[in-house]
Design an enzyme around this catalytic site. Structure first.
Site, mmCIF file in Angstrom:
data_model
loop_
_atom_site.group_PDB
_atom_site.id
_atom_site.type_symbol
_atom_site.label_atom_id
_atom_site.label_comp_id
_atom_site.label_asym_id
_atom_site.label_seq_id
_atom_site.Cartn_x
_atom_site.Cartn_y
_atom_site.Cartn_z
ATOM 1 C CG ASN A 109 -1.932 1.221 1.363
ATOM 2 O OD1 ASN A 109 -1.718 2.117 0.572
ATOM 3 N ND2 ASN A 109 -2.366 1.432 2.661
ATOM 4 C CE LYS A 130 0.120 3.244 5.255
ATOM 5 N NZ LYS A 130 0.305 3.084 6.362
ATOM 6 C CG HIS A 178 -5.894 1.854 5.442
ATOM 7 N ND1 HIS A 178 -5.454 2.826 6.284
ATOM 8 C CD2 HIS A 178 -4.896 0.938 5.113
ATOM 9 C CE1 HIS A 178 -4.050 2.390 6.462
ATOM 10 N NE2 HIS A 178 -3.780 1.392 5.723
ATOM 11 C CD GLU A 234 -2.858 5.290 7.200
ATOM 12 O OE1 GLU A 234 -3.004 5.353 5.904
ATOM 13 O OE2 GLU A 234 -1.832 4.801 7.803
ATOM 14 C CD GLU A 256 -3.496 -2.472 7.367
ATOM 15 O OE1 GLU A 256 -2.408 -2.894 6.774
ATOM 16 O OE2 GLU A 256 -4.199 -1.422 7.133
ATOM 17 N N GLY A 304 2.855 1.954 10.835
ATOM 18 C CA GLY A 304 3.877 3.137 10.827
ATOM 19 C C GLY A 304 4.628 3.550 11.965
ATOM 20 C CB SER A 330 5.477 -2.218 11.917
ATOM 21 O OG SER A 330 4.874 -0.975 12.379
ATOM 22 N N GLY A 348 2.929 -1.217 4.558
ATOM 23 C CA GLY A 348 2.898 0.211 3.914
ATOM 24 C C GLY A 348 4.306 0.765 3.877
HETATM 25 P P1 13P Z 1 3.216 0.264 7.844
HETATM 26 O O1 13P Z 1 3.652 -1.088 6.950
HETATM 27 O O2 13P Z 1 3.993 1.321 7.299
HETATM 28 O O3 13P Z 1 3.107 0.062 9.287
HETATM 29 O O4 13P Z 1 1.820 0.453 7.329
HETATM 30 C C1 13P Z 1 0.508 -0.566 7.165
HETATM 31 C C2 13P Z 1 -0.356 -0.234 6.538
HETATM 32 O O5 13P Z 1 -1.158 0.618 6.809
HETATM 33 C C3 13P Z 1 -0.603 -0.966 5.282
HETATM 34 O O6 13P Z 1 -1.728 -0.621 4.685
#
Ligand code: 13P
Length: 253
Positions: A10, A12, A96, A98, A168, A174, A214, A235
């Site tokens: 992803n 983002k 997601h 976010e 997630e 992150g 992560s 991510g």
């Molecule tokens: P990270 O791998 O940066 O923690 O992000 C995970 C994520 O939100 C994937 O959709």
């Protein structure tokens, strides 16, 4: 039951056209000859068609990072399932954290997106997961159950076979804090049982549940060794072809 592993990146809100072309080309190289696993890239909408074009012959699948439920109309800022298909996408991340946290998308809206994606033949990747506060107050299973049940409301059994789920935990995204393999496996098994409860065991056995939060080259192998973890939604580590390449090639190297 063995499910086909799926490794998804992803991106983002990262990558200009040039960045995206370089990254897609480098990832495509690392995927040459892969036969036993699926790779999905979810670039921003602005580069979706370029990336889809670049990986067209490689077996890599393209997903959008969100999707509306209508084919077209007055929905400023949204992208329709037809547009995603037209750009070369075959799937869409939906719900997601976010989107839930920053843009206040709720379960009802997310459910419309899931059903909208399916109605046009896009595979939804429905994300669920608890916040740190929810985990610490013992509400993880309650929150995840609500998100799964509401997110899948009205989804037919035949469509559920195609649908992908992603767990997630918000506190792991992150932050560099991965859920322990035990914590992740426990929630994945819970989600699979829930799918068996809503649909049937056969469907639950087939549905792929990805872990996100992560995921890195140094933890992918142990995560993928868990019985109910069928893949990863990555991510930060997906923005680098070398680290994502290592993740794609989990347990091989
Ligand atoms: P990270 O791998 O940066 O923690 O992000 C995970 C994520 O939100 C994937 O959709």
């Amino acid at each position: 039951m063995k499910r086909r592993p799926l490794l998804a990146g992803n991106w983002k809100m990262h990558a200009t056209v040039l960045d995206a072309c370089h990254l897609a080309a480098d990832i495509a190289k690392t995927c040459a000859g892969l036969e036993d696993r699926d790779v999905v890239l979810a670039p921003p909408f602005t580069v979706l068609s370029q990336v889809a074009h670049m990986v067209a012959e490689t077996g890599i699948f393209i997903a959008a990072q969100n999707v509306c439920w209508e084919a077209e109309g007055a929905f400023t800022g949204e992208i329709s399932p037809l547009m995603v298909l037209d750009a070369g996408g075959g799937a869409a991340i939906v719900g997601h954290s976010e989107r839930r946290q920053i843009f206040h998308e709720d379960n009802a809206l997310i459910n419309k997106r899931v059903r909208g994606a399916l109605a046009f033949g896009l595979i939804p990747i429905l994300c669920v997961g608890e916040t740190l506060e929810e985990r610490e107050s013992g509400q993880t299973f309650k929150v995840v159950e609500e998100q799964v049940r509401a997110g899948l409301a009205g989804v037919e059994t035949a469509d559920m076979k195609e649908t992908i789920l992603a767990y997630e935990p918000v506190w792991a995204i992150g932050t560099g804090k991965t859920a322990s393999t035990g914590q992740a496996q426990e929630v994945h098994a819970f989600i699979r049982n829930l799918v068996a409860d809503i649909y049937e065991k056969d469907i639950a056995d087939q549905v792929r549940i990805l872990y996100g939060g992560s995921v890195k080259p140094d933890n992918i192998d142990v995560l993928m060794a868990q019985e109910d973890i069928d893949g990863a939604l990555v991510g930060g580590a997906a923005l680098n072809a070398e680290s994502f390449g290592r993740i794609i090639h989990f347990q091989e190297i």
